[in-house]
Each structure stands twice: as C-alpha cells, then as structure tokens.
Design a protein around this motif. Structure first.
Motif, mmCIF file in Angstrom:
data_model
loop_
_atom_site.group_PDB
_atom_site.id
_atom_site.type_symbol
_atom_site.label_atom_id
_atom_site.label_comp_id
_atom_site.label_asym_id
_atom_site.label_seq_id
_atom_site.Cartn_x
_atom_site.Cartn_y
_atom_site.Cartn_z
ATOM 1 N N ALA A 9 0.835 -1.206 0.000
ATOM 2 C CA ALA A 9 0.000 0.000 0.000
ATOM 3 C C ALA A 9 0.869 1.254 0.000
ATOM 4 C CB ALA A 9 -0.946 0.000 1.204
ATOM 5 N N ALA A 10 1.963 1.256 0.769
ATOM 6 C CA ALA A 10 2.858 2.422 0.803
ATOM 7 C C ALA A 10 3.480 2.667 -0.567
ATOM 8 C CB ALA A 10 3.939 2.223 1.860
ATOM 9 N N VAL A 11 3.888 1.601 -1.236
ATOM 10 C CA VAL A 11 4.475 1.742 -2.578
ATOM 11 C C VAL A 11 3.438 2.269 -3.568
ATOM 12 C CG1 VAL A 11 5.423 0.429 -4.538
ATOM 13 C CG2 VAL A 11 6.347 0.101 -2.236
ATOM 14 N N TRP A 21 9.880 3.571 -5.501
ATOM 15 C CA TRP A 21 10.133 2.535 -4.520
ATOM 16 C C TRP A 21 9.578 1.196 -5.006
ATOM 17 C CZ3 TRP A 21 12.004 2.818 0.647
ATOM 18 C CH2 TRP A 21 12.458 4.079 1.027
ATOM 19 N N THR A 22 10.266 0.119 -4.634
ATOM 20 C CA THR A 22 9.754 -1.222 -4.875
ATOM 21 C C THR A 22 9.200 -1.761 -3.550
ATOM 22 O OG1 THR A 22 11.810 -2.367 -4.302
ATOM 23 C CG2 THR A 22 11.541 -1.658 -6.626
ATOM 24 N N VAL A 23 8.419 -2.816 -3.627
ATOM 25 C CA VAL A 23 7.899 -3.434 -2.413
ATOM 26 C C VAL A 23 9.060 -3.949 -1.558
ATOM 27 C CG1 VAL A 23 6.493 -5.325 -1.503
ATOM 28 C CG2 VAL A 23 5.672 -3.983 -3.453
ATOM 29 N N ALA A 47 2.251 2.971 12.087
ATOM 30 C CA ALA A 47 3.476 2.409 11.506
ATOM 31 C C ALA A 47 3.461 2.603 9.990
ATOM 32 C CB ALA A 47 3.625 0.933 11.868
ATOM 33 N N GLU A 48 2.284 2.443 9.373
ATOM 34 C CA GLU A 48 2.150 2.667 7.932
ATOM 35 C C GLU A 48 2.457 4.127 7.600
ATOM 36 O OE1 GLU A 48 0.886 1.378 3.936
ATOM 37 O OE2 GLU A 48 1.649 0.372 5.703
ATOM 38 N N ALA A 49 1.953 5.056 8.423
ATOM 39 C CA ALA A 49 2.232 6.479 8.213
ATOM 40 C C ALA A 49 3.719 6.769 8.382
ATOM 41 C CB ALA A 49 1.405 7.326 9.171
ATOM 42 N N PRO A 78 -4.988 9.853 -2.804
ATOM 43 C CA PRO A 78 -5.369 8.512 -2.366
ATOM 44 C C PRO A 78 -5.433 8.407 -0.848
ATOM 45 C CG PRO A 78 -3.099 8.537 -3.134
ATOM 46 C CD PRO A 78 -3.671 9.886 -3.430
ATOM 47 N N VAL A 79 -6.281 7.517 -0.364
ATOM 48 C CA VAL A 79 -6.422 7.255 1.069
ATOM 49 C C VAL A 79 -6.307 5.748 1.264
ATOM 50 C CG1 VAL A 79 -7.994 7.323 3.054
ATOM 51 C CG2 VAL A 79 -7.884 9.271 1.480
ATOM 52 N N SER A 80 -5.494 5.354 2.241
ATOM 53 C CA SER A 80 -5.365 3.944 2.589
ATOM 54 C C SER A 80 -6.223 3.675 3.819
ATOM 55 C CB SER A 80 -3.900 3.614 2.883
ATOM 56 O OG SER A 80 -3.735 2.249 3.186
#
Length: 176
Positions: A9-11, A21-23, A47-49, A78-80
């Motif tokens: 999701a971050a990528v 960035w790659t996974v 942690a994701e943030a 986008p929103v996760s």
C-alpha cells in the motif's frame, strides 16, 4: 500471505506521487525501522504512516471520516484504509471516486474480492463497511491533485528528513 499489504500500500501511494520505490525496498525500510515483520505485518496504521514519512512523503492517520476520505479521493489524493476485511487485517488504497455512483475504486483488494466474490473493484462507503471493520484512514497528499489533502494542515504529517522519494538500493539477500 497478506503480511506484505502495508509495504504494498505504501508503494502504491508513493508511486501516485512519482516515487520509484519497490515493495522489497519498502519492506526492508519498514523492517529495519521496527515498523513491519513477517509474522505480524505492519505494526498498525501509525506504523504505515511512519513508513510513508520515512519514504519521504507526508502522511496522516485519522478515524475513518467518510467526508474527509471522499473529499481527498475525489480530488486525487489517495487514502489507505486499515481494515479487518480478512483475518489479521489488511490495508487497501482508495484510488479514485466516482461522484455519479458514490463509489471508490479499491486498488489491490478489489482484484482479490472480484476473484472471491465476483464483485468488481468499485465500492460505496457502505459496501466497504459491510465487508468488515475499518480501523482508520491514512491520508496522503498527491502533487497531481489540484487540491491539497487534509494531511497538509498537520505539521506532524511532514516527511522525515531522512526519507527520500528515490530509495537506496537494498543490500542483496544471501541465500541460506
């Protein structure tokens, strides 16, 4: 199987800002900074943030405020979502919003749901809530959007000074 959804999701969000960035790189950064491990996955929405901020992007967590989520996604930010759609939790990225139908295009998970339920990638807020719990939202500001995300109003959402849109190349993994 799904423990990589946080780095994925971050990528996806970073790529919406032109990041490369790659996974594997996001996973390595998250692991080295105590944000992710293979048994647990991400250590929660904050942690994701922190992962995104470490990657060089502003990110802010909040409760699932559907007015703010809709405003951000409708304007290209986008929103996760941190969800309990599958056992153990899962992150999904809301990529687009269709004001005609009131539905969001759900990246990644939409493909999984299509295969398992026959439904497509577009879901209303109510349909997303019916899939399971939503623990919170992660807002992200996209330069492609003509409107700033809610994230820009929070100084704590600023990217870390060590983050970079272009990641360092991960060290090669030695086979055991």
């Amino acid at each position: 199987k799904w423990s990589l959804c946080g780095p994925v999701a971050a990528v996806a969000m970073a790529r919406s800002r032109g990041g490369n960035w790659t996974v594997a790189q996001a996973k390595q950064y998250a692991s080295q900074n105590g944000l992710w491990n293979a048994d647990q996955g991400m250590g929660g929405l904050e942690a994701e943030a922190k992962l995104l901020r470490g990657m060089g992007y502003a990110a802010k967590t909040s409760a699932a405020d559907w007015d703010a989520i809709t405003r951000d996604v409708a304007t290209g930010n986008p929103v996760s979502l941190s969800t309990t759609f599958i056992d153990g939790g899962h992150y999904v990225v809301l990529e687009k919003y269709d004001p005609q139908t009131g539905k969001f295009k759900v990246g990644g998970l939409g493909n999984v749901l299509k295969k398992s339920t026959g439904r497509g990638q577009w879901y209303s807020a109510q349909e997303l809530r019916e899939l399971g719990g939503i623990n919170g939202a992660l807002h992200f500001d996209s330069p492609a959007s003509p409107v700033a995300s809610v994230v820009t109003a929070d100084p704590e959402a600023a990217p870390s000074s060590s983050g970079a849109a272009s990641p360092p190349v991960p060290a090669p993994v030695t086979p055991s």
